[in-house]
Design an enzyme around this catalytic site. Structure first.
Site, PDB file in Angstrom:
ATOM      1  N   TYR A   1       4.130   4.305  11.775  1.00 18.18           N
ATOM      2  CA  TYR A   1       4.383   2.871  11.945  1.00 18.18           C
ATOM      3  C   TYR A   1       5.227   2.225  10.850  1.00 18.18           C
ATOM      4  O   TYR A   1       5.420   1.023  10.860  1.00 18.18           O
ATOM      5  CB  TYR A   1       3.047   2.119  12.093  1.00 18.18           C
ATOM      6  CG  TYR A   1       2.047   2.394  10.985  1.00 18.18           C
ATOM      7  CD1 TYR A   1       2.139   1.730   9.769  1.00 18.18           C
ATOM      8  CD2 TYR A   1       1.029   3.331  11.147  1.00 18.18           C
ATOM      9  CE1 TYR A   1       1.232   1.995   8.747  1.00 18.18           C
ATOM     10  CE2 TYR A   1       0.115   3.597  10.135  1.00 18.18           C
ATOM     11  CZ  TYR A   1       0.221   2.928   8.943  1.00 18.18           C
ATOM     12  OH  TYR A   1      -0.665   3.192   7.934  1.00 18.18           O
TER      13      TYR A   1
ATOM     14  N   HIS B   1      -3.467   4.328   4.816  1.00 17.49           N
ATOM     15  CA  HIS B   1      -4.598   3.397   4.894  1.00 17.49           C
ATOM     16  C   HIS B   1      -5.857   4.072   4.344  1.00 17.49           C
ATOM     17  O   HIS B   1      -6.541   3.565   3.476  1.00 17.49           O
ATOM     18  CB  HIS B   1      -4.828   2.957   6.333  1.00 17.49           C
ATOM     19  CG  HIS B   1      -6.111   2.215   6.525  1.00 17.49           C
ATOM     20  ND1 HIS B   1      -6.327   0.966   5.999  1.00 17.49           N
ATOM     21  CD2 HIS B   1      -7.264   2.562   7.145  1.00 17.49           C
ATOM     22  CE1 HIS B   1      -7.560   0.572   6.303  1.00 17.49           C
ATOM     23  NE2 HIS B   1      -8.140   1.524   6.989  1.00 17.49           N
TER      24      HIS B   1
ATOM     25  N   ARG C   1       0.864  -1.182   0.000  1.00 16.60           N
ATOM     26  CA  ARG C   1       0.000   0.000   0.000  1.00 16.60           C
ATOM     27  C   ARG C   1       0.896   1.226   0.000  1.00 16.60           C
ATOM     28  O   ARG C   1       1.470   1.576   1.017  1.00 16.60           O
ATOM     29  CB  ARG C   1      -0.864  -0.050   1.267  1.00 16.60           C
ATOM     30  CG  ARG C   1      -2.030   0.878   1.299  1.00 16.60           C
ATOM     31  CD  ARG C   1      -2.600   0.951   2.710  1.00 16.60           C
ATOM     32  NE  ARG C   1      -1.717   1.728   3.565  1.00 16.60           N
ATOM     33  CZ  ARG C   1      -1.565   1.542   4.867  1.00 16.60           C
ATOM     34  NH1 ARG C   1      -2.212   0.586   5.492  1.00 16.60           N
ATOM     35  NH2 ARG C   1      -0.743   2.313   5.566  1.00 16.60           N
TER      36      ARG C   1
HETATM   37  C1  TPP Z   1     -14.881  -5.930  11.404  1.00 12.71           C
HETATM   38  C2  TPP Z   1     -14.027  -4.741  11.239  1.00 12.71           C
HETATM   39  N1  TPP Z   1     -13.131  -4.428  12.198  1.00 12.71           N
HETATM   40  C3  TPP Z   1     -12.365  -3.328  12.086  1.00 12.71           C
HETATM   41  C4  TPP Z   1     -12.475  -2.518  11.001  1.00 12.71           C
HETATM   42  C5  TPP Z   1     -11.634  -1.257  10.888  1.00 12.71           C
HETATM   43  N2  TPP Z   1     -10.683  -1.404   9.805  1.00 12.71           N
HETATM   44  C6  TPP Z   1     -10.928  -0.897   8.579  1.00 12.71           C
HETATM   45  S1  TPP Z   1      -9.778  -1.346   7.484  1.00 12.71           S
HETATM   46  C7  TPP Z   1      -8.887  -2.184   8.643  1.00 12.71           C
HETATM   47  C8  TPP Z   1      -7.635  -2.861   8.264  1.00 12.71           C
HETATM   48  C9  TPP Z   1      -7.844  -3.783   7.143  1.00 12.71           C
HETATM   49  O1  TPP Z   1      -6.626  -4.335   6.784  1.00 12.71           O
HETATM   50  P1  TPP Z   1      -6.509  -5.321   5.568  1.00 12.71           P
HETATM   51  O2  TPP Z   1      -7.520  -6.391   5.701  1.00 12.71           O
HETATM   52  O3  TPP Z   1      -5.096  -5.715   5.459  1.00 12.71           O
HETATM   53  O4  TPP Z   1      -6.946  -4.439   4.313  1.00 12.71           O
HETATM   54  P2  TPP Z   1      -6.248  -3.123   3.745  1.00 12.71           P
HETATM   55  O5  TPP Z   1      -6.888  -1.970   4.428  1.00 12.71           O
HETATM   56  O6  TPP Z   1      -4.802  -3.216   4.002  1.00 12.71           O
HETATM   57  O7  TPP Z   1      -6.570  -3.102   2.293  1.00 12.71           O
HETATM   58  C10 TPP Z   1      -9.520  -2.115   9.879  1.00 12.71           C
HETATM   59  C11 TPP Z   1      -9.009  -2.713  11.117  1.00 12.71           C
HETATM   60  C12 TPP Z   1     -13.429  -2.866  10.026  1.00 12.71           C
HETATM   61  N3  TPP Z   1     -13.612  -2.116   8.928  1.00 12.71           N
HETATM   62  N4  TPP Z   1     -14.183  -3.966  10.164  1.00 12.71           N
END
Ligand code: TPP
Ligand code: MG
Lengths: 362, 331
Positions: free
Chosen positions: A271, A262, A258
């Site tokens: 981080y 985020h 990425r």
């Molecule tokens: C059930 C849930 N818990 C927490 C979140 C908050 N949240 C949004 S994105 C994220 C991280 C997601 O990481 P990843 O699966 O690696 O996807 P990326 O954002 O890196 O594409 C979190 C913790 C959420 N959207 N849904």
């Protein structure tokens, strides 16, 4: 089958071009004509431009929180090159290339990030699910869709997405398990962009990679260089053919990075460090593909001009979203149910009375 | 509170951080974890600096799984620790709901008191921040409806600190909901030392005689703005901050309504089957003969919280609160 040759148990990564765009394995390169390659690069470039502009629109206060895709374009553009109109896309929110390939417009995407649900009311995209923010939950929907496809004997495949962080949710395992038991035509992709917000993938799992998780569910899995369009294309093609032929689901881990934050609310300097970012910048999917095309001498466009044209297009769609019919009180209520309960109508009427009072007070 | 303590200006975020810091320092059984809660200090920075200060064994990032966060916290609580876990947003507490309903709320009763579950589940809640879907919800009624849980919602930095310390020290499981909209919007002088605020006690913020207004969380600030309008209109409002949703402080509410004869309830959650519904039931049961006007709820529509463009229709504003106060008083 590349799924057999690149065994995640041996932590192998399927890759076809290196960072310099040099072909590593000619025998496995997809049989694509120049036009298709150029089209894919342009799709990646368009997604990149749209993304960068989206971030700046957000900074200007014209749009709310936005999750950029930068650096991950090869993955969903490769899927987009394979998906047919009737195939299903079950997304999260970081698959811009596939969304556009499906026929979702930037206008709709912008409308959504401006805070209007109408952005999910796709006018052209067929078999495309809306944004799914609760991490990993959407994977189960893909499995249900897969069941329908099988039951109704449709010639369709579902493409489902999740992030590296999402693999920790119970829903991830439940979805792969059901998909395996039911042998449904679903191609699962884990976009492993190394982080779940601030949490690195090494804090997410002790597994040597994410593709290996497929073993636990008795389905094929492969780890692919997600910044290599050709490798992604070949992996998707094979997965698609396999699922379509009725062999069941497939899991692809797409290794990527990425490049951006985020979301626009996040500050990655908290981080991760510059060295790591610079290391990954060398593997940027656009740069690699461009180098490949240059070596083959097939890229003849003036890229600056192209980017200018893309910017105009993005601007145009953004303005269309900005000029969309203003949000009405009705919009809060009208889609809650197919048949609106009387009490909801009453709540709306009461609110209108308040608005009248407010108007008269002025 | 002991007289000569030093005071510092704090936001709600800093006050909760301070409460966690104090408990981490004085009680080795306290551990803090959640998604992004360690290195980064949480997406809202509520746990910022705590890992650096108290170590990675006590303040850490968990993998991304709410059911696992809650479920492991139960295990820790059953075996001698006092976990304080963060769920990232209101709308992402639901993957943990099964563990909360099926185990957190039941351990004490199930084991006839042999096992206690002294854990705190904290999460930001509420709307008004132009957020994406699932980031604006107010699910207090869902949690308050579950026998075995206590549900706390502070509205000021001072209360947040005192209630958080009390929550960590409580042997009952606490759902601690933090009004994210005012995380940084309110600054207040807060005692630097350790103090607690009792769970289960509401607070009369402003005394008045014409009507009782009950609210909590981010809605207190909106009510205070409405009170300015009410004062201009010559209406004397008694404003009560609930502070704890369950166990609900019936006495404070009922005494106030017996005095004013009228009640307006303000909350962001959908109106039906809500805390507002419970408060109406209480005044009907306990102060029926004192009521001089129908109890009124100024609450969210029974809809999903709209995305940013439509959210202003949904969110409760001071003028809407005043409008209902005036109508109730003039009934
Ligand atoms: C059930 C849930 N818990 C927490 C979140 C908050 N949240 C949004 S994105 C994220 C991280 C997601 O990481 P990843 O699966 O690696 O996807 P990326 O954002 O890196 O594409 C979190 C913790 C959420 N959207 N849904
Ligand atoms: Mg990720």
């Amino acid at each position: 089958m590349i799924f057999n040759d690149f065994d995640p148990k041996e932590d192998k990564t399927f890759r076809l071009i290196d960072n310099e765009g040099v072909v590593l394995n000619q025998a496995l390169m997809p049989d694509l004509d120049d036009e298709t390659v150029i089209k894919a690069y342009k799709a990646m470039l368009f997604a990149r431009v749209a993304d960068e502009m989206a971030v700046s629109f957000q900074r200007q206060g014209r749009m709310y929180t936005y999750p950029p895709n930068m650096g991950q374009e090869a993955i969903s553009v490769a899927a987009g090159a394979i998906m047919r109109t009737d195939d299903w896309l079950v997304p999260v929110f970081r698959e811009l290339g596939a969304w556009l390939a499906k026929g979702v417009t930037l206008k709709e995407i912008f409308l959504y990030y401006m805070g209007n649900e109408e952005g999910s009311n796709y006018k052209n995209a067929h078999h495309m699910l809306p944004w799914s923010i609760p991490i990993a939950s959407q994977l189960l929907h893909a499995v249900g869709i897969g069941y329908t496809i099988k039951y109704l004997k449709k010639d369709e495949v579902a493409f489902a997405y999740v992030g590296d962080g999402g693999t920790s949710e119970g829903d991830f395992s439940e979805a792969l398990n059901f998909a395996g038991v039911w042998q449904v035509p679903v191609v699962f992709t884990i976009q492993n962009n190394q982080y779940a917000i601030s949490v690195p993938v090494r804090s997410q799992t002790k597994s040597i990679n994410l593709a290996i998780k497929a073993y636990g569910f008795g389905i094929p899995g492969i780890k692919v260089d997600g910044n290599d369009f050709f490798a992604m294309y070949v992996a998707y093609k094979e997965a698609f053919d396999y699922a379509r032929a009725g062999n069941g689901p497939v899991l692809i881990e797409a290794l990527t990075y990425r490049k951006g934050a985020h979301t626009t609310s996040d500050d990655p300097t908290k981080y991760r460090n510059k060295t790591e970012e610079e290391e990954w910048a060398k593997a940027d999917p656009l740069i690699r593909m461009k180098k490949y095309m240059d070596q083959k001498g097939i890229w003849k466009e003036n890229e600056e001009k192209l980017i200018e044209a893309y910017k105009l297009e993005v601007d145009k769609q953004f303005e269309e979203a900005e000029n969309f019919t203003p949000y009405q009180l009705d919009d809060v209520f009208q889609h809650m149910y197919v048949e609106m309960p009387d009490d909801l109508k009453r709540q709306k009427t009461e609110y209108e009375q308040f608005l009248t009072w407010k108007e008269n007070r002025k | 509170m002991e007289g000569e303590q030093k005071m510092s200006v704090m936001t709600l975020v800093q006050a909760i951080n301070n409460a966690l810091d104090i408990k981490l320092a004085e009680d080795k059984t306290v551990v803090v974890y959640g998604e992004d809660a360690g290195v980064e200090g949480g997406v809202f920075r509520v746990t910022e600096g705590l890992q650096q200060k108290h170590g990675v064994e006590r303040v850490f990032d968990s993998p991304l799984a709410e059911s696992a966060i809650v479920g492991t916290a139960i295990g820790m609580a059953l075996s001698g620790l006092r976990p304080v876990v963060e769920l990232q947003f209101d709308g992402f507490t639901y993957p943990g709901f099964n563990q909360i309903v099926s185990h957190v709320a039941r351990m004490n009763n199930r084991s006839r008191g042999l096992f206690k579950a002294p854990l705190v589940i904290r999460f930001p809640y509420g709307g008004g921040i132009n957020a994406l879907e699932h980031h604006s919800e107010s699910p207090e009624a869902l949690y308050a409806h579950i026998p075995g849980l206590k549900v706390v919602i502070p509205s000021t930095p001072h209360d947040a600190k005192g209630l958080m310390i009390a929550a960590i020290e409580s042997d009952d499981p606490i759902i601690f909901m933090e009004p994210k909209r005012i995380y940084r919007a309110i600054k207040q002088e807060v005692n630097d030392g350790k103090f607690t605020i009792p769970i289960g006690k509401a607070k009369v913020l402003t005394e008045g005689t014409d009507v009782t207004v009950v609210a909590f969380g981010a809605m207190i600030r909106e009510c205070q703005k409405a009170l300015v309008m009410a004062k201009e209109a010559g209406i004397s409002v008694e404003l009560i901050d609930l502070r704890t949703i369950y166990p609900i402080d019936k006495e404070t509410i009922v005494n106030s309504v017996k005095k004013t004869g009228k009640i307006v309830i303000v909350a962001e959650a959908p109106t039906s089957f809500s805390v507002g519904a419970e408060l109406m039931a209480i005044v009907n049961e306990e102060a029926f003969l004192h009521l001089e006007a129908p109890p009124k709820r100024v609450m969210g529509f029974d809809t999903i919280v709209p995305l940013a463009k439509g959210e202003h229709f949904y969110m409760i504003t001071p003028d809407r609160i005043f409008y209902e106060i005036e109508r109730t008083v003039n009934f």
